[in-house]
Design an enzyme around this catalytic site. Structure first.
Site, PDB file in Angstrom:
ATOM      1  N   LYS A  80     -19.512   5.987  10.854  1.00 19.85           N
ATOM      2  CA  LYS A  80     -19.511   5.888   9.393  1.00 19.85           C
ATOM      3  C   LYS A  80     -20.963   5.880   8.956  1.00 19.85           C
ATOM      4  O   LYS A  80     -21.849   5.515   9.746  1.00 19.85           O
ATOM      5  CB  LYS A  80     -18.839   4.572   8.974  1.00 19.85           C
ATOM      6  CG  LYS A  80     -18.276   4.588   7.589  1.00 19.85           C
ATOM      7  CD  LYS A  80     -16.811   4.989   7.553  1.00 19.85           C
ATOM      8  CE  LYS A  80     -16.257   4.918   6.150  1.00 19.85           C
ATOM      9  NZ  LYS A  80     -14.838   5.178   6.070  1.00 19.85           N
ATOM     10  N   GLY A 180       0.868   1.232  -7.765  1.00 16.83           N
ATOM     11  CA  GLY A 180      -0.116   2.318  -7.859  1.00 16.83           C
ATOM     12  C   GLY A 180       0.529   3.653  -7.532  1.00 16.83           C
ATOM     13  O   GLY A 180       0.906   3.908  -6.393  1.00 16.83           O
ATOM     14  N   VAL A 181       0.687   4.472  -8.586  1.00 15.93           N
ATOM     15  CA  VAL A 181       1.297   5.790  -8.364  1.00 15.93           C
ATOM     16  C   VAL A 181       0.268   6.874  -8.684  1.00 15.93           C
ATOM     17  O   VAL A 181       0.489   7.775  -9.486  1.00 15.93           O
ATOM     18  CB  VAL A 181       2.614   5.965  -9.158  1.00 15.93           C
ATOM     19  CG1 VAL A 181       3.726   5.180  -8.502  1.00 15.93           C
ATOM     20  CG2 VAL A 181       2.453   5.539 -10.627  1.00 15.93           C
ATOM     21  N   GLY A 182      -0.886   6.742  -8.029  1.00 16.55           N
ATOM     22  CA  GLY A 182      -1.935   7.752  -8.137  1.00 16.55           C
ATOM     23  C   GLY A 182      -1.660   8.847  -7.128  1.00 16.55           C
ATOM     24  O   GLY A 182      -0.501   9.260  -6.937  1.00 16.55           O
ATOM     25  N   VAL A 184      -1.674   9.067  -3.685  1.00 22.71           N
ATOM     26  CA  VAL A 184      -0.750   8.799  -2.575  1.00 22.71           C
ATOM     27  C   VAL A 184       0.584   8.274  -3.094  1.00 22.71           C
ATOM     28  O   VAL A 184       1.658   8.713  -2.659  1.00 22.71           O
ATOM     29  CB  VAL A 184      -1.352   7.775  -1.576  1.00 22.71           C
ATOM     30  CG1 VAL A 184      -0.388   7.530  -0.423  1.00 22.71           C
ATOM     31  CG2 VAL A 184      -2.707   8.251  -1.051  1.00 22.71           C
ATOM     32  N   TYR A 186       2.195   8.702  -5.783  1.00 17.90           N
ATOM     33  CA  TYR A 186       3.068   9.727  -6.365  1.00 17.90           C
ATOM     34  C   TYR A 186       3.890  10.429  -5.266  1.00 17.90           C
ATOM     35  O   TYR A 186       5.108  10.551  -5.356  1.00 17.90           O
ATOM     36  CB  TYR A 186       2.224  10.753  -7.137  1.00 17.90           C
ATOM     37  CG  TYR A 186       3.018  11.957  -7.575  1.00 17.90           C
ATOM     38  CD1 TYR A 186       3.728  11.942  -8.767  1.00 17.90           C
ATOM     39  CD2 TYR A 186       3.099  13.101  -6.764  1.00 17.90           C
ATOM     40  CE1 TYR A 186       4.490  13.039  -9.156  1.00 17.90           C
ATOM     41  CE2 TYR A 186       3.855  14.199  -7.139  1.00 17.90           C
ATOM     42  CZ  TYR A 186       4.544  14.165  -8.336  1.00 17.90           C
ATOM     43  OH  TYR A 186       5.303  15.242  -8.709  1.00 17.90           O
TER      44      TYR A 186
HETATM   45  P1  NAD Z   1      -5.785   6.805  -6.714  1.00 23.93           P
HETATM   46  O1  NAD Z   1      -6.984   6.265  -7.378  1.00 23.93           O
HETATM   47  O2  NAD Z   1      -5.410   8.237  -6.901  1.00 23.93           O
HETATM   48  O3  NAD Z   1      -4.495   5.947  -7.111  1.00 23.93           O
HETATM   49  C1  NAD Z   1      -4.528   4.568  -7.260  1.00 23.93           C
HETATM   50  C2  NAD Z   1      -3.604   4.222  -8.422  1.00 23.93           C
HETATM   51  O4  NAD Z   1      -3.550   2.815  -8.534  1.00 23.93           O
HETATM   52  C3  NAD Z   1      -4.097   4.760  -9.762  1.00 23.93           C
HETATM   53  O5  NAD Z   1      -3.041   5.419 -10.445  1.00 23.93           O
HETATM   54  C4  NAD Z   1      -4.556   3.506 -10.508  1.00 23.93           C
HETATM   55  O6  NAD Z   1      -4.375   3.610 -11.895  1.00 23.93           O
HETATM   56  C5  NAD Z   1      -3.635   2.473  -9.902  1.00 23.93           C
HETATM   57  N1  NAD Z   1      -4.106   1.091 -10.006  1.00 23.93           N
HETATM   58  C6  NAD Z   1      -5.368   0.618 -10.009  1.00 23.93           C
HETATM   59  N2  NAD Z   1      -5.357  -0.728 -10.120  1.00 23.93           N
HETATM   60  C7  NAD Z   1      -4.062  -1.099 -10.158  1.00 23.93           C
HETATM   61  C8  NAD Z   1      -3.393  -2.349 -10.229  1.00 23.93           C
HETATM   62  N3  NAD Z   1      -4.077  -3.504 -10.309  1.00 23.93           N
HETATM   63  N4  NAD Z   1      -2.040  -2.361 -10.225  1.00 23.93           N
HETATM   64  C9  NAD Z   1      -1.328  -1.214 -10.159  1.00 23.93           C
HETATM   65  N5  NAD Z   1      -1.910   0.003 -10.095  1.00 23.93           N
HETATM   66  C10 NAD Z   1      -3.255   0.047 -10.083  1.00 23.93           C
HETATM   67  O7  NAD Z   1      -5.970   6.465  -5.168  1.00 23.93           O
HETATM   68  P2  NAD Z   1      -5.174   7.104  -3.940  1.00 23.93           P
HETATM   69  O8  NAD Z   1      -5.958   8.220  -3.393  1.00 23.93           O
HETATM   70  O9  NAD Z   1      -3.753   7.296  -4.316  1.00 23.93           O
HETATM   71  O10 NAD Z   1      -5.277   5.910  -2.899  1.00 23.93           O
HETATM   72  C11 NAD Z   1      -4.498   4.745  -3.036  1.00 23.93           C
HETATM   73  C12 NAD Z   1      -4.907   3.727  -1.989  1.00 23.93           C
HETATM   74  O11 NAD Z   1      -4.726   4.278  -0.678  1.00 23.93           O
HETATM   75  C13 NAD Z   1      -6.383   3.328  -2.057  1.00 23.93           C
HETATM   76  O12 NAD Z   1      -6.494   1.982  -1.675  1.00 23.93           O
HETATM   77  C14 NAD Z   1      -7.045   4.204  -1.021  1.00 23.93           C
HETATM   78  O13 NAD Z   1      -8.219   3.622  -0.502  1.00 23.93           O
HETATM   79  C15 NAD Z   1      -5.966   4.275   0.038  1.00 23.93           C
HETATM   80  N6  NAD Z   1      -6.029   5.468   0.863  1.00 23.93           N
HETATM   81  C16 NAD Z   1      -5.905   6.693   0.291  1.00 23.93           C
HETATM   82  C17 NAD Z   1      -5.940   7.821   1.091  1.00 23.93           C
HETATM   83  C18 NAD Z   1      -5.764   9.188   0.482  1.00 23.93           C
HETATM   84  O14 NAD Z   1      -5.448  10.118   1.228  1.00 23.93           O
HETATM   85  N7  NAD Z   1      -5.924   9.357  -0.810  1.00 23.93           N
HETATM   86  C19 NAD Z   1      -6.125   7.706   2.469  1.00 23.93           C
HETATM   87  C20 NAD Z   1      -6.239   6.442   3.038  1.00 23.93           C
HETATM   88  C21 NAD Z   1      -6.195   5.319   2.217  1.00 23.93           C
END
Ligand code: NAD
Length: 366
Positions: A80, A180-182, A184, A186
């Site tokens: 890292k 959290g429906v961002g 991942v 979703y």
């Molecule tokens: P993202 O930012 O697209 O989605 C996160 C969602 O959580 C957003 O819609 C945001 O509005 C919502 N959110 C923020 N604070 C909140 C709260 N207090 N309560 C409810 N919802 C809340 O992120 P992502 O890419 O979907 O990743 C989600 C998690 O998974 C993160 O912790 C990230 O580190 C982890 N992760 C993601 C990936 C990836 O492939 N994207 C890989 C490994 C780990």
């Protein structure tokens, strides 16, 4: 503690300090362990309170990557990097190209990717100076958005936990709360809806909520109410540390399985409390390894179908972890660490057989 003592205490191989007066680059690359293969891990850019804080961060994060790759079955080591600077102000082409040259100088011992504070565009600058970078855009042959692959791993890990807890991995009719429906969340909801689960969601983003309600007919719960909801499975997919002193005894679920990083505020204490409460916890760094699998796939020429099928194998990894945890009466994250350490030890022994003239070539492609 001296820098060498810090390196030694976590059994790191190498810590590289990179400095370029022209671009103002100040970066540290941590290579923890390359027994299984070249170190892979993202580059984080942020302001640190002190240089020591940056060193501590890079040592902790690179060690975590060793475990993540090892338990996931990837032939990669742990690395890292951190760039000390403000991602909103200090980014420029010279900075990332200079950084790319330092990565190149490691001759493949470390492959980088985007992480907090860095993005695909930054990695494209890095790529102008080195091939040892992944997480680039699809137009350049990269893997693009990792979320569908991360969601696949999370979904499959959840099913493995369901089999252990309920005797069947079907999620039909189970109540699953997705926080959290961002990106991942979703895709996870999409899998769960297809399977006929009852889905509760919470999010701070109204638009993200509206999309899920419209597309999947989910129910919405309040940001804090999610911890008190009647549910079978809690899927944290937003922020870290949501399992803490305030929430842990409120949870009514029997499984925790979500993609968020660092779900447990205190890994030992909260991990143990979940065991006492009979709640199965799928270790975050394992169940969300689809993101790593996705970028690692670029090393062999990106193919999303292959990445998705490798991520689906997280099912069996979670199954093995939960089995070992139950056999030994230890929290699952400890079981995951043991499996990772065992693989590194065993593969280290396997690789100790001298291959003759092929040795150097073999090491170069492992
Ligand atoms: P993202 O930012 O697209 O989605 C996160 C969602 O959580 C957003 O819609 C945001 O509005 C919502 N959110 C923020 N604070 C909140 C709260 N207090 N309560 C409810 N919802 C809340 O992120 P992502 O890419 O979907 O990743 C989600 C998690 O998974 C993160 O912790 C990230 O580190 C982890 N992760 C993601 C990936 C990836 O492939 N994207 C890989 C490994 C780990």
């Amino acid at each position: 503690m001296s820098i060498f003592d810090q390196i030694a205490s976590n059994q790191h191989e190498q810590l590289v300090f990179c400095h370029d007066p022209v671009s103002g680059l100040r970066a540290i690359i941590g290579i923890h362990d390359t027994t299984l293969g070249p170190a892979l891990g993202g580059t984080r850019m942020r302001v640190y309170k002190s240089e020591q804080a940056a060193i501590t961060d890079v040592l902790r994060l690179s060690r975590g990557m060793t475990y993540k790759s090892a338990v996931t079955g990837l032939n990669l080591g742990g690395g890292k990097a951190v760039i000390i600077g403000d991602p909103r102000q200090d980014k420029c082409e010279a900075l990332f190209r200079s950084y790319g040259r330092f990565v190149e100088s490691l001759n493949g011992r470390y492959t980088t990717a985007e992480d907090m504070g860095t993005g695909v565009a930054d990695m494209e600058w890095v790529r102008m100076e080195t091939d040892h970078v992944v997480g680039i855009s699809a137009q350049l042959g990269g893997s693009d958005d990792p979320s569908p692959v991360t969601a696949m791993g999370t979904y499959e890990g959840m099913k493995a936990a369901a089999r252990r807890k309920y005797g069947s991995e079907s999620l039909q009719g189970k109540t699953i709360a997705v926080q959290g429906v961002g990106h991942v969340g979703y895709y996870l909801v999409q899998h769960l809806a297809r399977e006929g689960a009852r889905i509760l969601i919470s999010d701070v983003n109204e638009e993200a909520i509206a999309t899920c309600v419209k597309e999947f007919g989910v129910e919405v719960v309040g940001l804090d109410d999610i911890y008190d909801a009647e549910m079978d499975i809690y899927a944290p997919c937003a922020i870290g540390a949501t399992i803490n002193d305030d929430t842990i005894d409120r949870l009514k679920c029997s499984i925790v399985a979500g993609s968020a990083n660092n779900v447990l505020l205190d890994e030992d204490r909260h991990g143990m409390r979940l065991v006492e409460r009979g709640i199965l916890y799928c270790p975050d760094y394992v169940i969300n390894a689809g993101g790593l699998i996705n970028v690692a796939n670029e090393l062999e020429g990106y193919n999303q179908k292959r990445a998705l099928s490798q991520a689906a194998a997280i099912h069996d990894t979670i199954r093995d972890i939960l089995e070992l945890a139950s056999e030994k009466g230890i929290p699952p994250f400890r079981a995951a660490n043991e499996i990772a350490e065992r693989r590194i030890r065993r593969m280290g022994q396997v690789k100790s057989t001298f291959l003759g003239p092929r040795e150097r070539k073999y090491r170069g492609i492992c």
